[in-house]
Scaffold this motif. Structure first.
Motif, short mmCIF file in Angstrom:
data_model
loop_
_atom_site.label_atom_id
_atom_site.label_comp_id
_atom_site.label_asym_id
_atom_site.label_seq_id
_atom_site.Cartn_x
_atom_site.Cartn_y
_atom_site.Cartn_z
N ILE A 72 45.72 40.20 42.76
CA ILE A 72 45.86 40.01 41.31
C ILE A 72 47.30 40.14 40.87
CG2 ILE A 72 43.53 40.50 40.52
CD1 ILE A 72 44.22 43.41 40.26
N TYR B 164 36.70 46.54 43.02
CA TYR B 164 36.31 45.25 42.46
C TYR B 164 35.60 45.38 41.11
CZ TYR B 164 37.50 42.60 46.67
OH TYR B 164 38.17 42.00 47.70
N TYR C 135 39.80 46.41 39.32
CA TYR C 135 40.22 45.01 39.19
C TYR C 135 40.27 44.57 37.72
CZ TYR C 135 39.81 39.89 39.88
OH TYR C 135 39.97 38.53 39.83
#
Length: 390
Positions: free
Chosen positions: A206, A300, A304
């Motif tokens: 990311i 996740y 995230y």
């Protein structure tokens, strides 16, 4: 202990975007624009040829006298008559009264004239001034991700700086007396440390490439000291291990004694139940389970989207997909499950090896299949929700 949706809500309520900064365009890859960008020029700034060929005034005639050359980078004031043409190259200035360019493959040429063998339609191969974008038109809206193509487009407009959200500084604190760095000899009773490398790799997906890893032994004094040093320096702190209820789990106590506000502790899910989320000033803290699959699952699901939100992304969570289940499944835990699975265009298959300590299954999975805590029976062919991680 709270439910998954409550945890996500609390995190969202306590996550704000990072401050903004001006940055050079050539260093802006992976950043999110904090302001809308407008074009300072027309692009192209003049009428350009889209081909190597000949510029002329379109008519019924096929033969033209060649009276000059227009090369890329030149500016010519040639004014053509109806029976005249100019040799021209891709990207070159098209003379004012020329309206068409015939590609060189469609002419017979000698030293001073051409014969057009395949007549193009009028205006063919001429790029209009401002064809891509006109002056003061929006180039990119705020909250746009800067990609390599975006950098190229900004540069071709002469833009050298953009205003973006800063990327968060992230620290990873790894706890565990049993951990040994990969590459060293593995003594009896020890295991290789992998979570820090795994989390750094996940952060890179990311756009967070600058991280700092710290390691600490399993004792309260060392953990408190490490956190005291880390907390003021970073925007997000990820802690791996030491957050359960074992005799050598000191992370929660060390966090509280360093003034970190507990926003929640433990989530009704599997894997990844013993997670702590808190904050101190502007720093967010995620204390993740030490088991690798639990740690990555919680990254996740919770870390995230938090980091993407802080970076200014408009869409922060992993997208949810719906697929049909290949086999039946029973959830006897009354917890929300995140199962490693493989999906294709129509179906999803739950993989063997769901242990929170096992990364081999995670390494081949391309999604996490969500089984809500209030669902006990999933039937073959039933539609289920999943989070793609490929």
């Amino acid at each position: 202990m709270i439910q998954v949706e409550q945890a996500l809500s609390i995190i969202a309520e306590n996550s704000a975007t990072m401050p903004i900064q001006k940055i050079s365009v050539h260093k802006a890859l992976g950043y999110i624009l904090a302001e809308t960008v407008y074009s300072p020029i027309n692009m192209p700034p003049f009428r350009q040829s889209a081909m190597d060929g000949y510029a002329f005034i379109h008519s019924q005639r096929h033969q033209y006298d060649v009276i000059g050359i227009s090369q890329a980078g030149d500016h010519t004031d040639i004014k053509l008559k109806e029976n005249e043409a100019v040799r021209i190259f891709t990207g070159a200035f098209v003379p004012k009264n020329a309206d068409t360019v015939v590609m060189q493959e469609h002419v017979l040429a000698n030293e001073n004239s051409i014969l057009i063998t395949r007549m193009p339609e009028q205006f063919t191969n001429v790029r209009a001034k401002g064809e891509q974008i006109v002056k003061e038109e929006v180039v990119f809206e705020a909250n746009t991700l800067i990609t390599p193509a975006a950098i190229g487009f900004l540069a071709c407009l002469g833009i050298t700086e953009v205003t973006v959200y800063k990327k968060p500084k992230v620290a990873i604190l790894v706890t565990g007396n049993e951990l040994v760095k990969a590459g060293k000899k593995l003594p009896k009773g020890k295991i290789y440390e992998s979570n820090s490398i795994m989390l750094q790799a996940a952060l890179q997906t990311i756009g967070v490439t600058k991280t700092k890893v710290y390691k600490v032994k399993d004792n309260l004094k060392a953990t408190k000291k490490a956190l005291k040093n880390i907390l003021p320096k970073f925007d997000i702190v990820l802690i791996s291990g030491g957050i359960s209820v074992g005799d050598y789990d000191f992370v929660k106590e060390a966090l509280l004694e360093n003034g970190v506000e507990e926003l929640f502790y433990k989530i009704n899910q599997k894997p990844g139940k013993p997670m702590f989320f808190g904050s101190k000033n502007e720093t967010l803290v995620f204390a993740l389970p030490g088991n690798p699959a639990s740690s990555l699952t919680n990254f996740y699901v919770y870390v995230y989207p938090t980091i993407k939100n802080r970076m200014g992304f408009s869409k922060t969570h992993l997208p949810k997909l719906v697929r049909k289940l290949n086999t039946g499944f029973t959830n006897t835990t009354e917890k929300t499950l995140f199962l490693k699975a493989l999906y294709d265009e129509t179906t999803v298959t739950i993989l063997e090896g769901q242990s929170s300590a096992m990364l081999n299954t995670f390494a081949i999975a391309n999604c996490l299949l969500i089984v809500p805590n209030d669902i006990e029976i999933l039937k073959k062919g039933q539609e289920v929700t999943l989070l793609p991680i490929d």
